[in-house]
Design an enzyme around this catalytic site. Structure first.
Site: not given
Length: 274
Positions: A73, A48
């Site tokens: 993640k 992201y």
């Protein structure tokens, strides 16, 4: 706030705040607003490119670290045992944290066949006390079965696309059988057609709530962990105000019947992007 107890005993807020597709600077503003509203669970990821922005918001809040539940993640190109250990340290550095509460494999990318080694590295992080819990994203039943057979520590959750048009019933049944929570990304179908659905609209009108609030309530009552994303302050507040009403069994059933097994995102078994 409602909490769930994960299979390792860790408590996690059932409603969290997602920052997918949020620019780094904007993530700081959005997360600050979310924390002010009452969210305590924040979901980010290396890919992201906003871990720094999330970390800045965490540093600038007066809320204690122990009250927060931070998820990030490992991305597909960082999979593999050693790569995962390195990627975790890099995420911690960007976030400015000593640990994250939950570390997830972002996609199984089965073509590259590294998710078992990746998960074993995460098991090491967990055993070493570097992370409070480990889990996966976008794993289908076949991928989960392999982890359960080849690894020691059961994932605490599986974060997947889930909304009334993609109810994930078979996967939910499998996860429930193995004491693995399902966490919904794209819980509002990315603001899609589900929010304009007549059934959802009529239920929303009856409760004097928005269609988004009704869909989030549906997730919560289905024992799903949910992480809606917004950068609009009023919507951040709206998405949090879902604990003061309840859907009836008839209303839940009506929304359950909307399932079409219709995805907005890719099919995990076919997604091998790095």
């Amino acid at each position: 706030m409602d909490f769930v107890t994960l299979n390792n005993g860790l408590k996690m807020p059932q409603l969290g705040f997602g920052v997918w597709q949020v620019e780094n600077d904007q993530a700081t503003i959005a997360v600050k607003k979310a924390l002010e509203v009452g969210y305590r669970s924040i979901d980010t990821a290396m890919i992201y490119q906003n871990e720094e922005g999330v970390g800045k918001a965490i540093r600038e809040t007066e809320i204690s670290r122990e009250e927060l539940f931070i998820t990030t993640k490992v991305w597909n190109s960082d999979q593999g045992y050693e790569n995962t250990l390195r990627a975790y340290e890099e995420s911690l550095s960007r976030l400015g944290l000593d640990y994250v509460d939950l570390y997830l494999i972002h996609w199984p990318t089965p073509k590259f066949d590294q998710y078992v080694d990746t998960y074993k590295a995460m098991e090491k992080l967990y055993k070493d006390g570097r992370v409070k819990a480990i889990g996966v994203c976008n794993f289908e039943i076949e991928h989960l079965e392999r982890l359960l057979n080849e690894c020691e520590i059961k994932p605490v959750l599986n974060q997947v696309e889930c909304h009334p048009f993609l109810a994930q019933n078979e996967l939910k049944d499998f996860c429930a059988k193995h004491d693995i929570f399902v966490e919904a990304w794209s819980p509002l179908q990315q603001g899609g057609e589900v929010l304009k659905n007549e059934t959802v609209q009529s239920i929303a009108k009856k409760h004097n709530k928005t269609t988004a609030q009704v869909v989030l309530r549906w997730h919560l009552q289905n024992d799903t962990i949910v992480i809606p994303k917004s950068v609009t302050p009023s919507r951040i507040e709206e998405n949090f105000n879902v604990f003061d009403f309840e859907l009836s069994a008839v209303e839940m059933d009506a929304i359950n019947k909307l399932n079409r097994n219709e995805r907005k995102g890719p099919k995990p078994s076919e997604f091998n992007v790095r």
